[in-house]
Design an enzyme around this catalytic site. Structure first.
Site, short mmCIF file in Angstrom:
data_model
loop_
_atom_site.label_atom_id
_atom_site.label_comp_id
_atom_site.label_asym_id
_atom_site.label_seq_id
_atom_site.Cartn_x
_atom_site.Cartn_y
_atom_site.Cartn_z
N ARG A 15 -5.62 5.72 -6.53
CA ARG A 15 -3.74 6.82 -6.42
C ARG A 15 -3.69 6.15 -7.01
O ARG A 15 -3.28 7.11 -7.56
CB ARG A 15 -3.90 6.62 -4.84
CG ARG A 15 -4.48 7.00 -3.55
CD ARG A 15 -4.25 8.12 -3.52
NE ARG A 15 -4.96 9.10 -2.42
CZ ARG A 15 -4.14 8.83 -1.38
NH1 ARG A 15 -3.02 9.21 -0.75
NH2 ARG A 15 -5.59 10.12 -0.41
N CYS A 34 2.55 -4.68 6.62
CA CYS A 34 1.82 -4.21 5.63
C CYS A 34 1.69 -3.47 5.17
O CYS A 34 2.65 -2.76 4.98
CB CYS A 34 0.53 -4.08 7.10
SG CYS A 34 -0.16 -2.25 7.60
N ARG A 81 -13.11 6.84 3.94
CA ARG A 81 -12.72 7.80 5.36
C ARG A 81 -13.74 8.77 4.98
O ARG A 81 -13.87 9.07 4.20
CB ARG A 81 -11.76 7.67 5.63
CG ARG A 81 -10.75 6.59 5.14
CD ARG A 81 -9.06 6.59 5.46
NE ARG A 81 -8.55 5.61 5.74
CZ ARG A 81 -7.29 5.78 5.43
NH1 ARG A 81 -6.35 6.47 5.46
NH2 ARG A 81 -6.08 4.25 6.19
N CYS A 118 -6.40 -3.93 7.60
CA CYS A 118 -5.42 -5.35 8.32
C CYS A 118 -6.42 -5.18 9.67
O CYS A 118 -6.43 -6.26 10.25
CB CYS A 118 -4.59 -5.03 8.00
SG CYS A 118 -3.62 -4.03 8.96
N ASP A 163 6.62 5.26 2.28
CA ASP A 163 5.45 6.44 1.55
C ASP A 163 5.77 6.18 -0.34
O ASP A 163 6.74 6.30 -0.03
CB ASP A 163 5.05 7.64 1.60
CG ASP A 163 4.63 7.92 2.75
OD1 ASP A 163 3.28 6.51 3.67
OD2 ASP A 163 3.74 8.48 3.27
N ASN A 200 1.84 2.58 0.08
CA ASN A 200 2.41 2.51 1.63
C ASN A 200 3.35 0.90 2.39
O ASN A 200 2.43 -0.01 1.38
CB ASN A 200 2.35 3.32 2.50
CG ASN A 200 0.66 3.16 3.51
OD1 ASN A 200 0.74 1.53 2.88
ND2 ASN A 200 -0.04 3.78 4.60
N GLU A 234 -4.71 -5.15 0.15
CA GLU A 234 -4.19 -4.91 1.61
C GLU A 234 -3.53 -6.04 1.62
O GLU A 234 -3.64 -6.68 1.22
CB GLU A 234 -4.51 -5.03 2.52
CG GLU A 234 -4.39 -4.77 4.30
CD GLU A 234 -3.22 -3.48 4.39
OE1 GLU A 234 -3.86 -2.44 3.60
OE2 GLU A 234 -3.24 -2.69 5.44
N ARG A 241 -8.47 11.81 -3.54
CA ARG A 241 -9.13 11.38 -2.22
C ARG A 241 -10.46 11.93 -1.86
O ARG A 241 -11.18 12.08 -2.58
CB ARG A 241 -8.34 12.85 -1.12
CG ARG A 241 -8.25 13.30 0.17
CD ARG A 241 -7.93 13.98 0.63
NE ARG A 241 -7.06 14.03 0.49
CZ ARG A 241 -5.40 13.27 0.86
NH1 ARG A 241 -6.08 12.67 2.05
NH2 ARG A 241 -4.59 12.93 1.27
N GLU A 259 0.72 10.68 -2.47
CA GLU A 259 1.73 9.52 -1.69
C GLU A 259 0.21 8.21 -2.64
O GLU A 259 -1.13 8.35 -1.79
CB GLU A 259 1.17 9.30 -0.54
CG GLU A 259 1.27 7.75 0.15
CD GLU A 259 0.96 7.52 1.45
OE1 GLU A 259 0.34 8.61 2.18
OE2 GLU A 259 -0.47 6.44 2.07
N GLU A 316 -13.17 12.46 4.71
CA GLU A 316 -12.46 13.60 3.86
C GLU A 316 -12.10 14.61 4.46
O GLU A 316 -12.01 15.12 4.42
CB GLU A 316 -11.74 12.84 2.58
CG GLU A 316 -10.88 11.29 3.25
CD GLU A 316 -9.96 11.36 3.27
OE1 GLU A 316 -9.34 12.81 3.74
OE2 GLU A 316 -8.86 10.16 3.49
P1 ATP Z 1 -2.64 10.62 2.95
O1 ATP Z 1 -2.21 11.50 3.71
O2 ATP Z 1 -3.15 11.41 1.56
O3 ATP Z 1 -4.11 11.09 3.68
P2 ATP Z 1 -3.09 8.54 4.70
O4 ATP Z 1 -2.20 8.34 5.02
O5 ATP Z 1 -4.33 8.84 4.93
O6 ATP Z 1 -2.93 9.31 2.99
P3 ATP Z 1 -3.21 5.52 4.83
O7 ATP Z 1 -3.02 5.92 6.10
O8 ATP Z 1 -1.59 5.35 5.66
O9 ATP Z 1 -2.67 6.95 4.19
O10 ATP Z 1 -3.28 4.55 4.02
C1 ATP Z 1 -3.03 3.47 2.98
C2 ATP Z 1 -3.52 3.69 0.98
O11 ATP Z 1 -4.53 3.80 1.73
C3 ATP Z 1 -2.61 4.54 0.52
O12 ATP Z 1 -1.81 5.20 0.71
C4 ATP Z 1 -3.71 5.64 -0.56
O13 ATP Z 1 -3.53 4.48 -1.41
C5 ATP Z 1 -4.69 4.89 0.05
N1 ATP Z 1 -6.04 5.63 0.55
C6 ATP Z 1 -6.20 6.32 2.01
N2 ATP Z 1 -6.88 7.49 2.01
C7 ATP Z 1 -7.59 7.83 1.09
C8 ATP Z 1 -8.34 8.11 -0.05
N3 ATP Z 1 -9.34 9.13 0.69
N4 ATP Z 1 -8.98 7.79 -0.58
C9 ATP Z 1 -8.27 7.68 -2.08
N5 ATP Z 1 -6.87 6.24 -1.03
C10 ATP Z 1 -6.72 6.24 0.13
ZN ZN Z 2 -1.98 -2.44 7.65
MG MG Z 3 -5.06 10.49 5.25
#
Ligand code: ATP
Ligand code: ZN
Ligand code: MG
Length: 498
Positions: free
Chosen positions: A463, A456, A334, A304, A414, A430, A353, A345, A427, A336
């Site tokens: 996921r 948002c 990201r 967002c 979450d 969210n 979004e 992940r 997760e 990771e």
């Molecule tokens: P996690 O703790 O599992 O890393 P996060 O807290 O980093 O998640 P948010 O930043 O809240 O995740 O991102 C919102 C949403 O984006 C998550 O609920 C998930 O659906 C998706 N998301 C985030 N990171 C990833 C990823 N590396 N791969 C796939 N989906 C992701």
């Molecule tokens: Zn957002």
């Molecule tokens: Mg994360």
């Protein structure tokens, strides 16, 4: 917290003749401007140490209320007023010779580098900071930001190293377990997807793509259309200013995929690279790096923030709230690191979004409406074993927002699903009510003058798929009827290999 600042004011003329007058300014300030706003006896106190021609040396001690650097600015104002009015002398500058801050902490800090901090030590339950800065930094409130940074680091430790506080909200019935494998492994076997050419990326085949699109249709038909959301396309390269305003630059650096344009598109600049590649068939990474410009930002991380410049500096008409929009126009990225696993992940993912803005009341109501509809989807269409939890990120607990968070208004929910193959909860999406954070950061207002809030929700398609397939398996005959009907024949058009 204790502050001790030693320094001097530089005056435009010799002021040694008016020692008594200056001393009286200090004495008066101690009783007036240096205590203003502090509880009784907790103000700052200043002391005149000496005067040497145009230089007025002083010391200020304080606690947390009127911090020494604020006290200095107040004192400077008082001194300027006196010298200007009575003697036509100006205060030209300030020199800070020594500035120490003591912050209580149960543990010594780990070694770190912070701008304008010359030394950090630890003694008897106190972190000692020796600051090295000029008037400009004092006026720019740099000391407050340094202290805030250290306090956050202490608070984060006190939060138990966890990144958030977790509290169960709702929980579905347990579901009969019918599948106990890692769905990604199974999908690879059936070639529903294969690894992409770069890390943390998949090439999604027809079957998994069809599942993603079915999820999207469900979200559109069951949530977005009935609740009046309209589609937008948000940019996917995000500039520094956006992340500065959204708050992401406070900490997101280790996970960003940075974006750099070329230094120039002049073919001359790139000719060596082209020649090298043509002759060796190897990619000259070093030569490319030398020709890259500075990063202008990074690839979409949270979806967002790049929406907000759309409303930046604007006032929304009363009839337009609650604003309800969504974006599903591209990937999020990201880094990771070693955490990548399966499709759940990844470094490159797909997400819808959902974003809404309005008065606090409208925003909280939207959140409730979304929660109800999500629950219906998970219970009645996907038939998942899922739960939701109220999570307060530690920084929010810090930002004085925990009050709002405890009321269950500002904060994040979450949504998690059990993965039977490894008995962990994942997760999968969210939903957040962010309070006035974004409207403030991007300076957006509401015509009525009421407070403007936003929320948002990020629906991660990988996921959702990981959760659904881990619980239901890959055989369509075992899927819930409603979902199966929405997907259609998952195998239709699949490419067969020999
Ligand atoms: P996690 O703790 O599992 O890393 P996060 O807290 O980093 O998640 P948010 O930043 O809240 O995740 O991102 C919102 C949403 O984006 C998550 O609920 C998930 O659906 C998706 N998301 C985030 N990171 C990833 C990823 N590396 N791969 C796939 N989906 C992701
Ligand atoms: Zn957002
Ligand atoms: Mg994360």
């Amino acid at each position: 917290m204790e502050f001790r600042l030693k320094g001097s004011f530089k005056c435009s003329k010799d002021v040694s003749e008016v020692f008594d007058g200056i001393e009286a300014v200090f004495a008066d300030a101690n009783k007036t401007v240096l205590t203003k706003g502090a509880p009784h006896g907790e103000g700052a106190s200043s002391r005149l140490l000496g005067i040497e021609s145009g230089r007025v040396e002083f010391e200020i001690k304080s606690g947390r209320y009127v911090r020494a650097h604020d006290a200095l600015l107040r004192l400077k104002k008082a001194l300027s007023a006196y010298l200007g009015k009575e003697h036509h002398i100006g205060v030209r500058g300030v020199e800070v010779d020594a500035f120490t801050v003591k912050i209580p902490s149960d543990e010594p800090p780990k070694p770190m580098k912070i701008p304008f901090v010359r030394e950090i030590s630890y003694n008897a339950g106190m972190i000692n900071l020796e600051l090295e800065l000029s008037l400009k930094e004092l006026e720019d409130r740099v000391p407050d930001r340094i202290i805030r940074l250290i306090e956050e680091k202490i608070a984060k430790k006190d939060f138990g190293g966890k990144s958030e506080h977790w509290e169960l909200l709702t929980e579905s019935e347990p579901k009969k377990r019918i599948f106990n494998k890692d769905p990604t492994e199974e999908m690879i076997k059936r070639r529903w997807l294969i690894h992409g050419a770069v890390r943390g990326q998949w090439i999604h085949g027809i079957q998994i793509t069809r599942i993603f699109r079915a999820f999207e249709r469900i979200v559109v038909d069951e949530i977005l259309k009935p609740l009046g959301y309209a589609e937008m396309i948000f940019p996917k390269v995000v500039g520094w200013d956006v992340w500065k305003r959204s708050g992401h630059l406070k900490g997101v650096y280790p996970e960003i995929y940075y974006v750099s344009p070329p230094q120039s598109r002049d073919p001359e600049l790139w000719e060596d690279v082209i020649n090298y590649y043509r002759v060796t068939q190897e990619v000259p990474i070093d030569m490319i790096r030398e020709r890259m410009g500075d990063p202008i930002g990074g690839l979409c991380y949270a979806q967002c923030p790049p929406f907000w410049p759309f409303l930046q500096g604007q006032t929304i008409a009363n009839e337009s709230v609650p604003v309800r929009v969504f974006d599903r126009s591209g990937t999020s990225h990201r880094y990771e690191s070693g955490g990548i696993h399966g499709i759940e992940r990844v470094d490159e993912f797909h997400r819808i979004e959902i974003l809404w803005l309005g008065t606090p009341d409208q925003v909280v109501k939207q959140s409730k409406a979304l929660q109800e509809r999500y629950k219906k989807i998970f219970d009645e269409i996907l038939e998942l074993e899922w739960r939701s939890a109220w999570v307060t990120p530690w920084f929010m607990a810090q930002e004085g927002m925990s009050g709002l968070s405890e009321k269950g208004e500002v904060g994040t929910i979450d949504y998690e699903a059990i993965l039977p193959y490894n008995e962990t909860w994942l997760e999968f999406q969210n939903l957040s009510v962010n309070g006035d954070k974004y409207p403030k950061g991007f300076n957006v207002k509401l015509q009525s003058g009421e407070e403007l809030w936003s929320g948002c929700s990020g629906v991660g398609l990988e996921r959702w798929a990981a959760a659904f397939l881990a619980q239901k398996g890959l055989d369509q005959e075992n899927w819930p009827d409603r979902f199966s009907a929405i997907v259609g024949d998952v195998e239709e058009g699949a490419v067969r290999l020999v």
